[in-house]
Design a protein around this motif. Structure first.
Motif, PDB file in Angstrom:
ATOM      1  N   ASP A  10       0.813  -1.214   0.000  1.00  0.00           N
ATOM      2  CA  ASP A  10       0.000   0.000   0.000  1.00  0.00           C
ATOM      3  C   ASP A  10       0.853   1.274   0.000  1.00  0.00           C
ATOM      4  OD1 ASP A  10      -2.429   1.297  -0.089  1.00  0.00           O
ATOM      5  OD2 ASP A  10      -2.511   1.540   2.098  1.00  0.00           O
ATOM      6  N   VAL A  11       1.788   1.335  -0.928  1.00  0.00           N
ATOM      7  CA  VAL A  11       2.691   2.482  -0.975  1.00  0.00           C
ATOM      8  C   VAL A  11       1.990   3.685  -1.606  1.00  0.00           C
ATOM      9  CG1 VAL A  11       4.811   3.386  -1.983  1.00  0.00           C
ATOM     10  CG2 VAL A  11       4.763   1.072  -1.052  1.00  0.00           C
ATOM     11  N   ARG A  12       2.024   4.787  -0.882  1.00  0.00           N
ATOM     12  CA  ARG A  12       1.444   6.034  -1.388  1.00  0.00           C
ATOM     13  C   ARG A  12       2.511   7.109  -1.369  1.00  0.00           C
ATOM     14  NH1 ARG A  12      -4.182   5.822  -1.252  1.00  0.00           N
ATOM     15  NH2 ARG A  12      -4.814   3.781  -0.457  1.00  0.00           N
ATOM     16  N   TYR A  13       2.490   7.939  -2.385  1.00  0.00           N
ATOM     17  CA  TYR A  13       3.473   9.025  -2.410  1.00  0.00           C
ATOM     18  C   TYR A  13       2.909  10.228  -3.152  1.00  0.00           C
ATOM     19  CZ  TYR A  13       7.739  11.658  -3.007  1.00  0.00           C
ATOM     20  OH  TYR A  13       8.670  12.651  -2.963  1.00  0.00           O
ATOM     21  N   ALA A  14       3.105  11.397  -2.584  1.00  0.00           N
ATOM     22  CA  ALA A  14       2.708  12.631  -3.264  1.00  0.00           C
ATOM     23  C   ALA A  14       3.908  13.561  -3.316  1.00  0.00           C
ATOM     24  CB  ALA A  14       1.562  13.292  -2.513  1.00  0.00           C
ATOM     25  N   TYR A  15       4.136  14.175  -4.446  1.00  0.00           N
ATOM     26  CA  TYR A  15       5.239  15.128  -4.554  1.00  0.00           C
ATOM     27  C   TYR A  15       4.915  16.393  -3.774  1.00  0.00           C
ATOM     28  CZ  TYR A  15       7.748  12.326  -7.920  1.00  0.00           C
ATOM     29  OH  TYR A  15       8.470  11.324  -8.498  1.00  0.00           O
ATOM     30  N   SER A  16       5.961  17.192  -3.533  1.00  0.00           N
ATOM     31  CA  SER A  16       5.780  18.336  -2.641  1.00  0.00           C
ATOM     32  C   SER A  16       4.758  19.340  -3.184  1.00  0.00           C
ATOM     33  CB  SER A  16       7.121  19.019  -2.391  1.00  0.00           C
ATOM     34  OG  SER A  16       7.757  19.274  -3.625  1.00  0.00           O
ATOM     35  N   ASP A  17       4.542  19.334  -4.511  1.00  0.00           N
ATOM     36  CA  ASP A  17       3.554  20.279  -5.046  1.00  0.00           C
ATOM     37  C   ASP A  17       2.132  19.720  -4.977  1.00  0.00           C
ATOM     38  OD1 ASP A  17       3.693  18.337  -6.919  1.00  0.00           O
ATOM     39  OD2 ASP A  17       4.026  19.646  -8.645  1.00  0.00           O
ATOM     40  N   GLY A  18       2.000  18.553  -4.313  1.00  0.00           N
ATOM     41  CA  GLY A  18       0.657  18.012  -4.117  1.00  0.00           C
ATOM     42  C   GLY A  18       0.236  16.960  -5.132  1.00  0.00           C
ATOM     43  N   THR A  19       0.996  16.841  -6.234  1.00  0.00           N
ATOM     44  CA  THR A  19       0.643  15.813  -7.228  1.00  0.00           C
ATOM     45  C   THR A  19       0.845  14.444  -6.599  1.00  0.00           C
ATOM     46  OG1 THR A  19       2.058  17.195  -8.584  1.00  0.00           O
ATOM     47  CG2 THR A  19       0.969  15.344  -9.688  1.00  0.00           C
ATOM     48  N   SER A  20      -0.215  13.646  -6.583  1.00  0.00           N
ATOM     49  CA  SER A  20      -0.010  12.317  -6.023  1.00  0.00           C
ATOM     50  C   SER A  20       0.431  11.386  -7.144  1.00  0.00           C
ATOM     51  CB  SER A  20      -1.272  11.806  -5.338  1.00  0.00           C
ATOM     52  OG  SER A  20      -2.267  11.576  -6.304  1.00  0.00           O
ATOM     53  N   ALA A  21       1.535  10.679  -6.915  1.00  0.00           N
ATOM     54  CA  ALA A  21       2.119   9.849  -7.956  1.00  0.00           C
ATOM     55  C   ALA A  21       1.817   8.373  -7.729  1.00  0.00           C
ATOM     56  CB  ALA A  21       3.623  10.070  -8.017  1.00  0.00           C
ATOM     57  N   LEU A  22       1.775   7.969  -6.484  1.00  0.00           N
ATOM     58  CA  LEU A  22       1.435   6.577  -6.170  1.00  0.00           C
ATOM     59  C   LEU A  22       0.247   6.573  -5.219  1.00  0.00           C
ATOM     60  CD1 LEU A  22       4.997   5.043  -5.563  1.00  0.00           C
ATOM     61  CD2 LEU A  22       3.626   4.944  -7.645  1.00  0.00           C
ATOM     62  N   ASN A  23      -0.780   5.782  -5.569  1.00  0.00           N
ATOM     63  CA  ASN A  23      -1.989   5.759  -4.749  1.00  0.00           C
ATOM     64  C   ASN A  23      -2.257   4.343  -4.257  1.00  0.00           C
ATOM     65  OD1 ASN A  23      -2.532   8.517  -5.397  1.00  0.00           O
ATOM     66  ND2 ASN A  23      -3.197   7.786  -7.408  1.00  0.00           N
ATOM     67  N   GLY A  24      -1.378   3.836  -3.421  1.00  0.00           N
ATOM     68  CA  GLY A  24      -1.605   2.508  -2.855  1.00  0.00           C
ATOM     69  C   GLY A  24      -1.148   1.400  -3.776  1.00  0.00           C
ATOM     70  N   VAL A  25       0.166   1.277  -3.934  1.00  0.00           N
ATOM     71  CA  VAL A  25       0.727   0.239  -4.790  1.00  0.00           C
ATOM     72  C   VAL A  25       1.182  -0.932  -3.911  1.00  0.00           C
ATOM     73  CG1 VAL A  25       2.664  -0.343  -6.304  1.00  0.00           C
ATOM     74  CG2 VAL A  25       1.470   1.834  -6.590  1.00  0.00           C
ATOM     75  N   SER A  26       0.734  -2.129  -4.263  1.00  0.00           N
ATOM     76  CA  SER A  26       1.170  -3.316  -3.534  1.00  0.00           C
ATOM     77  C   SER A  26       1.574  -4.400  -4.515  1.00  0.00           C
ATOM     78  CB  SER A  26       0.038  -3.869  -2.661  1.00  0.00           C
ATOM     79  OG  SER A  26      -0.407  -2.872  -1.773  1.00  0.00           O
ATOM     80  N   PHE A  27       2.683  -5.043  -4.249  1.00  0.00           N
ATOM     81  CA  PHE A  27       3.067  -6.234  -5.025  1.00  0.00           C
ATOM     82  C   PHE A  27       4.136  -6.977  -4.252  1.00  0.00           C
ATOM     83  CE2 PHE A  27       5.578  -2.634  -6.657  1.00  0.00           C
ATOM     84  CZ  PHE A  27       6.862  -3.099  -6.397  1.00  0.00           C
ATOM     85  N   ARG A  28       4.421  -8.191  -4.699  1.00  0.00           N
ATOM     86  CA  ARG A  28       5.466  -8.990  -4.057  1.00  0.00           C
ATOM     87  C   ARG A  28       6.223  -9.690  -5.173  1.00  0.00           C
ATOM     88  NH1 ARG A  28       6.223 -12.075   0.840  1.00  0.00           N
ATOM     89  NH2 ARG A  28       7.073 -14.126   0.336  1.00  0.00           N
TER      90      ARG A  28
END
Lengths: 254, 270
Positions: A10-28
């Motif tokens: 469930d990886v989430r990441y948003a850049y400092s300007d607010g653009t969200s780049a990852l919205n809950g990525v999961s894999f193995r």
């Protein structure tokens, strides 16, 4: 062999300007797998790779490499395990000669000199670039630079290889050589690419990213032929699986 | 525009010269650093009207040039680039110091002119020695040498990265200049105004790129120290180089060789 596992939860990441780049990525991804990460521009591929080497850290969720969860404290261990080949070889090569550049990693790992020499020699031999050892990297051709960039990472003997667009900017023969080289590796390979033919040839498994989420995860041959997967994500069938335009034209005429 | 690319290629001159295998290149960088520093101190220790006594010291930069196979044309070009500083420093000497100190034939020469000439001569000697030493060593080895001599690594890594950053900056700059030139249809484009915007975006682009380079370095275990595999070892030749030159500098400083020679030639020995 749990130590070569790459797991994103469930990886989430948003850049400092607010653009969200990852919205809950999961894999193995398990030991020795070759996995292609594909997706349209801006789907989050590079952001995801940035997380795997701890260049970016997730806003929430975790990245686990083997038994180690990626944090600031474990960064050094993770970076020994994960070797990253950058999209732009010029960003990666910075020492005055190819030899010193390839030696940079092993020397930083604190290896004794004879071992460093052995590792540099074998890494350069693997990519077939021994003859360039004493040339400055910025004078090489694109294909040579890419090969040397891969050697710099191989010299650190990582268990997991992460590559961003390895075939971009290569001529057909250099690309072919790269594919053969990557085929021969036994590392766990994670390859972000727009070159779907390369994905098809090299990676039995593909993860399709779309808008920062995993849109599909499964066998490459199945996913990359499924219009229901490809179209919404802005992708097309690999060229090798598309009908030959010349044959199709002759077929219509007859 | 072709011109700017040629100029840009020239920035790499230092590494190109230093990467060749020359007798000077094989000398330990520490030894070269110390002798060159000693040379500069020696040159600066002479009095402000001494010219003749300085001349024999030219042997050091000349030998460095020969040992390092440094083209004279190159050195002269670089000297000219640095020369305005020296030229302006002494510009008012001839006006301020009008006391004649020597006569050439029947013309009295003011002290100002003599000291001005001495400044220029010292500039040529010290800067050409430093340039020849750098061309025969390379920034990279100089930094290694400095580090081994006890210069803090914070400083040497700064110098090294600053030097590498120069190429990054130039590369990005060239791309922008090319892009602008190709779309300005042979005119001046939007004139000067566009350069302000270009500079700003150049800064951001190079910062971005430098950050990627940094990440790539960190991925390979960079921790603030640049380590190398070549270990520095002082060999017999290095010791001879060091002791020989230091000895010569001391001797030249103590004995007025030019004066002796002059005396010999004019038959003052009678």
């Amino acid at each position: 062999m749990s130590h070569h596992i790459v797991e994103a939860t469930d990886v989430r990441y948003a850049y400092s300007d607010g653009t969200s780049a990852l919205n809950g990525v999961s894999f193995r991804i398990t030991h020795g797998e070759a996995v292609a990460i594909v997706g349209a521009n801006g789907a989050g591929k590079s952001t995801l790779l940035g997380h795997l080497v701890g260049w970016l850290s997730p806003s929430s969720g975790t990245i686990r490499i083997g038994d180690t969860i990626l944090t600031q404290q474990t960064l050094a261990i993770i970076r020994r395990t994960v070797g990253m080949v950058f999209q732009e070889p010029d960003d990666q090569l910075f020492m005055p000669t190819v030899f010193e550049d390839v030696a940079f990693g092993p020397v930083n790992m604190g290896l004794p000199h004879d071992q460093v020499h052995a590792r540099v020699a074998s890494a350069l031999a693997t990519v077939g670039m021994e003859h360039l050892a004493h040339r400055p990297p910025y004078h090489l051709s694109g294909g040579e630079k890419r090969a040397v960039a891969i050697a710099t990472v191989l010299a650190m003997s990582p268990d997991i290889l992460v590559m961003d667009e390895p075939s971009s900017g290569l001529d057909p023969r250099a690309r072919r050589r790269l594919i053969a080289l990557l085929m021969s590796f036994e590392h766990t390979r994670i390859i972000a690419t727009h070159d779907l033919d390369l994905a098809l040839e090299l990676c039995p498994r593909t993860i399709v990213l779309h808008k920062g989420q995993v849109a599909a995860d499964g066998p490459t041959a199945k996913l990359l032929t499924d219009p229901a997967v490809l179209e919404p994500c802005g992708l097309e069938k690999p060229l090798s699986l598309q009908g030959c335009p010349v044959c199709a034209a002759t077929g219509r005429q007859s | 525009m072709a011109n700017i690319h040629v100029k840009a290629a020239e920035i790499g001159w230092l590494e190109r010269l230093a990467s060749r295998d020359t007798p000077l290149g094989r000398v330990d960088p520490r030894v070269k650093l110390i002798t060159t520093l000693a040379f500069i101190v020696t040159v600066l220790s002479y009095g402000k009207y001494q010219i003749a006594a300085l001349l024999p010291l030219a042997v050091y930069p000349l030998v460095l040039m020969v040992m390092g196979d440094v083209p004279a044309r190159f050195l002269i070009r670089k000297l000219l680039i640095a020369s305005p500083f020296a030229i302006f420093v002494g510009l008012f000497n001839p006006l301020l110091d009008r006391q004649p100190v020597l006569t050439l034939g029947s013309y009295p020469i003011a002290g100002g002119w003599v000291s001005y000439a001495a400044i220029l001569l010292r500039f040529v000697l010290t800067v050409s020695a430093a340039l020849a030493m750098m061309a025969g060593t390379g920034i990279y080895n100089i930094c290694r040498g400095m580090e081994r001599l006890g210069v803090p690594s914070v400083f040497t890594v700064q110098v090294l990265l600053l030097y590498r950053y120069l190429f990054v900056l130039m590369d990005e700059g060239l791309r922008m200049v090319r892009a602008r030139a190709l779309r300005s249809a042979g005119n001046r484009g939007m004139g000067l105004r566009v350069y302000g915007a270009m500079l700003g975006s150049l800064l951001l682009r190079t910062l971005d790129r430098a950050q990627r380079v940094h990440v790539a370095m960190c991925c390979r275990g960079f921790d603030g120290h640049v380590r190398t595999i070549q270990s520095l070892r002082l060999r017999g030749g290095d010791v001879v180089f060091l002791v020989g030159w230091l000895g010569l500098f001391v001797m030249l400083r103590l004995v007025d060789v030019a004066g002796l020679l002059g005396a010999l030639l004019t038959g003052a020995g009678r």
